[in-house]
Design an enzyme around this catalytic site. Structure first.
Site, short mmCIF file in Angstrom:
data_model
loop_
_atom_site.label_atom_id
_atom_site.label_comp_id
_atom_site.label_asym_id
_atom_site.label_seq_id
_atom_site.Cartn_x
_atom_site.Cartn_y
_atom_site.Cartn_z
N HIS A 128 0.87 -1.17 0.00
CA HIS A 128 0.00 0.00 0.00
C HIS A 128 0.91 1.22 0.00
CE1 HIS A 128 -2.97 2.91 1.46
NE2 HIS A 128 -3.90 2.05 1.06
N TYR A 129 0.42 2.35 -0.44
CA TYR A 129 1.26 3.55 -0.48
C TYR A 129 1.54 4.13 0.90
CZ TYR A 129 -3.17 6.12 -0.09
OH TYR A 129 -4.38 6.59 0.33
#
Length: 181
Positions: A128-129
């Protein structure tokens, strides 16, 4: 083993320096915890072979630290390149979390992410960022509750797996003493 989007993936890397444009990754380790920071599994700890030319770029601190820990010897003896390290790490992580669900977790994890972007882009793309960066909490505690910092000491071995274990323990400490959750 249960794949869950709630699980957290912790990574630590040791590098030849701090600049991903000039330096390379020497070691990578991984641990997966559940959302409550209970360790579910420890992944592979991989020393990545680097040339003598790359190792010669290290400054004195890195030479001393990584020689004294035995990492330089492990790197020289390693048969793993970066691509193999990424493949093995991803094989492990995929057993525990779906792609793009776990934030990247660790201490000063933004630095590790910078090296992933440059040297291990397939691994970086899996996450995930968002990040769970324990050092962010430490910086806030240093400013808001500095007396707490004396209650948690890290050994600072600069060995990737040990560093992850300490990061998890540090976040557990902050959870119980700062967040009181």
């Amino acid at each position: 083993m249960t794949v869950s989007a709630q699980n957290l993936v912790w990574i630590d890397m040791e590098m030849t320096g701090l600049d991903p444009e000039q330096n390379v990754v020497l070691e990578i380790a991984t641990i997966v915890t559940d959302k409550d920071l209970n360790v579910l599994a420890e992944g592979p700890v991989i020393a990545i072979h680097q040339s003598d030319e790359e190792l010669a770029k290290m400054d004195d601190w890195n030479v001393n630290t990584h020689t004294n820990s035995g990492l330089v010897a492990r790197v020289k003896a390693s048969q793993h390149d970066e691509a193999q390290a990424v493949a093995e790490t991803l094989d492990f992580i995929r057993q525990w979390v779906p792609e793009r669900t776990s934030p990247l977790c660790g201490n000063s994890i933004g630095q590790d992410r910078r090296f992933m972007v440059k040297h291990m882009s397939d691994l970086e793309a899996f996450f995930h960022y968002r990040n769970v960066d324990v050092s962010t909490i430490k910086e806030l505690v240093r400013r808001w509750q500095p007396a707490l910092l004396d209650q948690f000491k890290k050994s600072g071995t600069h060995q990737a797996l040990d560093d992850i274990r300490e990061s998890i323990a540090e976040l557990q400490f902050y959870r119980s003493h700062v967040f009181k959750i």
